[in-house]
Design an enzyme around this catalytic site. Structure first.
Site, mmCIF file in Angstrom:
data_model
loop_
_atom_site.group_PDB
_atom_site.id
_atom_site.type_symbol
_atom_site.label_atom_id
_atom_site.label_comp_id
_atom_site.label_asym_id
_atom_site.label_seq_id
_atom_site.Cartn_x
_atom_site.Cartn_y
_atom_site.Cartn_z
ATOM 1 N N ASP A 57 0.827 -1.211 0.000
ATOM 2 C CA ASP A 57 0.000 0.000 0.000
ATOM 3 C C ASP A 57 0.859 1.257 0.000
ATOM 4 O O ASP A 57 1.671 1.466 0.910
ATOM 5 C CB ASP A 57 -0.903 0.022 1.240
ATOM 6 N N GLY A 63 -3.135 -5.517 1.365
ATOM 7 C CA GLY A 63 -3.881 -6.409 0.487
ATOM 8 C C GLY A 63 -4.985 -7.074 1.283
ATOM 9 O O GLY A 63 -4.785 -7.445 2.448
ATOM 10 N N ASN A 102 -4.363 -8.815 4.833
ATOM 11 C CA ASN A 102 -4.942 -8.157 6.003
ATOM 12 C C ASN A 102 -5.870 -9.097 6.774
ATOM 13 O O ASN A 102 -5.806 -9.196 8.006
ATOM 14 C CB ASN A 102 -5.742 -6.918 5.583
ATOM 15 N N LEU A 158 -21.818 -1.026 7.355
ATOM 16 C CA LEU A 158 -22.396 0.308 7.178
ATOM 17 C C LEU A 158 -21.519 1.396 7.789
ATOM 18 O O LEU A 158 -22.008 2.474 8.125
ATOM 19 C CB LEU A 158 -23.790 0.354 7.828
ATOM 20 N N GLY A 159 -20.236 1.140 7.953
ATOM 21 C CA GLY A 159 -19.346 2.143 8.539
ATOM 22 C C GLY A 159 -19.731 2.460 9.970
ATOM 23 O O GLY A 159 -19.948 1.554 10.791
ATOM 24 N N LYS A 162 -22.401 3.317 11.138
ATOM 25 C CA LYS A 162 -23.772 2.911 11.486
ATOM 26 C C LYS A 162 -23.862 1.442 11.900
ATOM 27 O O LYS A 162 -24.939 0.974 12.279
ATOM 28 C CB LYS A 162 -24.713 3.178 10.309
ATOM 29 N N ASP A 173 -8.110 6.751 9.953
ATOM 30 C CA ASP A 173 -7.692 6.014 8.757
ATOM 31 C C ASP A 173 -8.573 4.770 8.642
ATOM 32 O O ASP A 173 -8.499 3.877 9.481
ATOM 33 C CB ASP A 173 -6.221 5.616 8.881
ATOM 34 N N ASP A 187 -11.418 -5.245 6.261
ATOM 35 C CA ASP A 187 -10.653 -6.487 6.351
ATOM 36 C C ASP A 187 -10.546 -6.966 7.794
ATOM 37 O O ASP A 187 -10.668 -8.161 8.079
ATOM 38 C CB ASP A 187 -9.255 -6.294 5.768
#
Length: 313
Positions: free
Chosen positions: A13, A39, A43, A221-222, A224, A246, A252
């Site tokens: 990355d 990757g 991960n 949902l992040g 949420k 971040d 992952d």
């Protein structure tokens, strides 16, 4: 202990931080550039290893310094790498990642050696796949080989977890072979070809995939939380509220922790809760593999925070 195998990618990355993403044709001045091993496959495998899971990795790296770094790292993490192949045909995979001041990311992956894993290697790893209880796949490897892995696993009663990223439209014969499909909202929309702009639309899209044969659809949902749809209907598992710096590898780490929890006999709801805790820790640390926490840290975080709710829809 259940055996878990990750068939997946190795990516180096290259992470550029900036206040905001450039518009088309625009140049912005970034704040920093950092290089991490990552990757999706790597991960997820390391996330599992740090939960003390019985995990092994199947994949391919280039015959270069980055490939050797991955091999050395996996050995340090006590991960079986006897089915990680090395190719002279291409370099180790790489990813270009942009992160804005809100911690959100945009990612372009360049598969390189990952796409050199083809039929010859697939034939060699069949005994490992057959001997697994769970196999985790993503879509960063050669797609036809990935489909062969999924079909072979189902022929041998091995449970398949698919993280459909980068997302593509999946054929029905693959969907019906999935025990757990784990997209985010954007990936769910692309796979189902349906709107996912609100929770009711997410429910409709997830049900459409369930009706095609997916046994469990788990949509992240992040902030949420996560949405589950299976034979027991739809429900949302809430998330922990943390300050994200971040989000690279958050999905992952969630999948690795989720799979570990399932392999320990937990319910799907409890597995999602454990995955949410791992994800919450991950987004507070920069980089992919450096942000993957150990079992003891996840358990301590859960103890120190309010229990998550499961809301039936």
């Amino acid at each position: 202990m259940k055996k878990i195998t990750v068939f997946g990618s190795f990516m180096v990355d290259n992470v550029a931080s900036m206040d905001r993403y450039p518009e088309a044709g625009e140049t912005v001045v970034g704040k920093s550039l950092q290089i991490f091993l990552g990757g999706k496959g790597a991960n997820q495998c390391i996330a599992l290893a740090r939960q003390n899971a019985d995990v092994r990795m199947i994949g391919m790296v280039g015959n270069d310094a980055n490939g050797q770094k991955f091999i050395d790292l996996f050995k340090k993490e006590n991960i079986d790498v006897s089915n990680v192949f090395v190719t002279d045909k291409n370099c180790t995979g790489t990813a270009q990642i942009q992160i804005n001041k809100n911690g959100q990311n945009r990612i372009c992956v360049i598969p390189c050696a990952n796409h050199e894993f083809l039929d010859e290697q697939f034939e060699k790893v069949k005994p490992v796949l057959k001997d697994s209880d769970y196999v985790i796949c993503q879509l960063e490897m050669d797609i036809e080989t990935t489909f062969k892995v999924i079909e072979y696993c189902k022929q041998n009663n091995v449970k398949v977890i698919l993280n459909p990223a980068p997302a593509i439209k999946l054929p029905d014969y693959i969907l019906k072979n999935l025990d757990y499909l784990m997209p985010n909202e954007t990936e769910l929309a692309l796979i189902s070809n349906l709107d996912t702009s609100d929770i009711n639309q997410i429910k409709i899209a997830a049900k459409a995939l369930f009706d095609k044969g997916v046994k469990h659809v788990v949509t992240t949902l992040g902030s949420k939380g996560a949405f589950i749809f299976d034979e027991n209907g739809a429900r949302i598992v809430s998330s922990y509220h943390v300050d994200a710096i971040d989000t690279v590898a958050a999905g992952d780490s969630f999948i690795g922790a989720f799979a570990y929890s399932l392999s320990e006999g937990c319910s799907i709801e409890d597995a999602v809760k454990y995955g949410n805790a791992m994800g919450a820790l991950t987004v507070q640390v920069k980089g992919a593999i450096p942000s993957l926490h150990h079992k003891e840290e996840v358990e301590q975080f859960i103890k120190e925070n309010k229990p998550l709710e499961t809301i039936k829809l």
